[in-house]
Design a protein around this motif. Structure first.
Motif: not given
Lengths: 190, 190
Positions: A33-37
């Motif tokens: 989720a963090a990488d995908a923003g």
């Protein structure tokens, strides 16, 4: 103009990259989720759970038919080339990271160790060899999967300096003769 | 009568198995000592530290000369067979688990990603191809390493049902033609 990727697309892209880098177990939904923003709550919304996301991220990125026809249409003495074309072309797309993710996770820890052999391409190759009366079709497919898996690993995780620089078309031509030996050569010759 | 294995031997055997199964980072000295049935303090005594133990466990289990001579002596059109003989014979000994341990750890996390290419056998093969004027020797060796690595993975971690059942001599014969293509075949043929 290309439309902006949706949250769902961004999650899939991040999942492919992280599963490929760390394998299934060591990748967290939070990191994806963090990488995908995006909010981590979107993942269960779109994909159910981690396994659901993994399945979507590692889905074959082309219609099965696109892989089946070339394998069925090729003369037997060019089947190594047909397989190399079908598979290397898939691996070398951005979605091909999903194949890498699957390989990394199979190597690491997923229970489904043989999922690689179940892929539709190999099923068609096996059927084709059987039809044409080639000996030991199952063993031959395992040898060919090994050749392909090893080459992909050299090109990616093992970072071979030369192999990682050849382009898709060159790689296909280089792999075809070895795959042809695996699939139709004399396995007992010495 | 075979002498009982020393503590040092038992530590090496346990280390090969555990490094092969879990990779370098995820294997603890405590687990190795437990498997070997000895005090964990013996490991620093014999091997200095974890890296020292890893190096000893993954050392080539035969004298380098045993690998060099066949590669240098083989006619160029049988070099695939010579390489298969030299390497598969090593991988299929009990000490060959050390090679698996190295592969697993390279895939996992060790910084030395290219240690596989530095092995003496491949160095001799590269030199041999250069001497004989074969094009792209470095790339060819990377392709051959890929074929071998993939086959070994199919035979072990990926648990291929058929490939894991063939014996050492059969595997050598099956691998030789693909390795020969990698090393001396026409890489641009289509």
């Amino acid at each position: 103009m290309t439309p902006a990727p949706t949250s769902r697309d961004r999650i899939l892209t991040a999942a492919r990259a992280l599963f490929a880098e760390h394998g299934y177990t060591r990748t967290t939904l939070r990191a994806i989720a963090a990488d995908a923003g995006c909010d981590v709550a979107l993942i269960p919304h779109y994909f159910g759970n981690k396994q659901g996301l993994f399945d979507a991220a590692t889905d074959l990125p082309v219609p099965e038919e696109a892989l089946r026809s070339p394998v069925l249409a090729a003369p037997l003495d060019r089947i190594g080339l047909a397989v190399a074309q079908a598979l290397v072309t898939v691996w070398d797309t951005p979605e091909g990271a999903g194949m890498l993710a699957q390989l990394r996770s199979v190597l690491d820890d997923t229970p489904e160790r043989l999922s690689l052999l179940d892929s539709p391409v190999w099923r068609h190759v096996r059927a084709r060899l059987e039809e044409d009366g080639v000996d030991q079709p199952e063993l031959r497919v395992e040898l060919a999967v090994g050749t392909l898996v090893g080459t992909v690993l050299m090109r990616t995780f093992l970072g071979s300096p030369h192999l990682s620089k050849v382009d898709t078309a060159e790689l296909i031509r280089m792999l075809a003769p070895a795959l042809q030996e695996n699939l139709t050569g004399d396995l007992g010759a010495c």
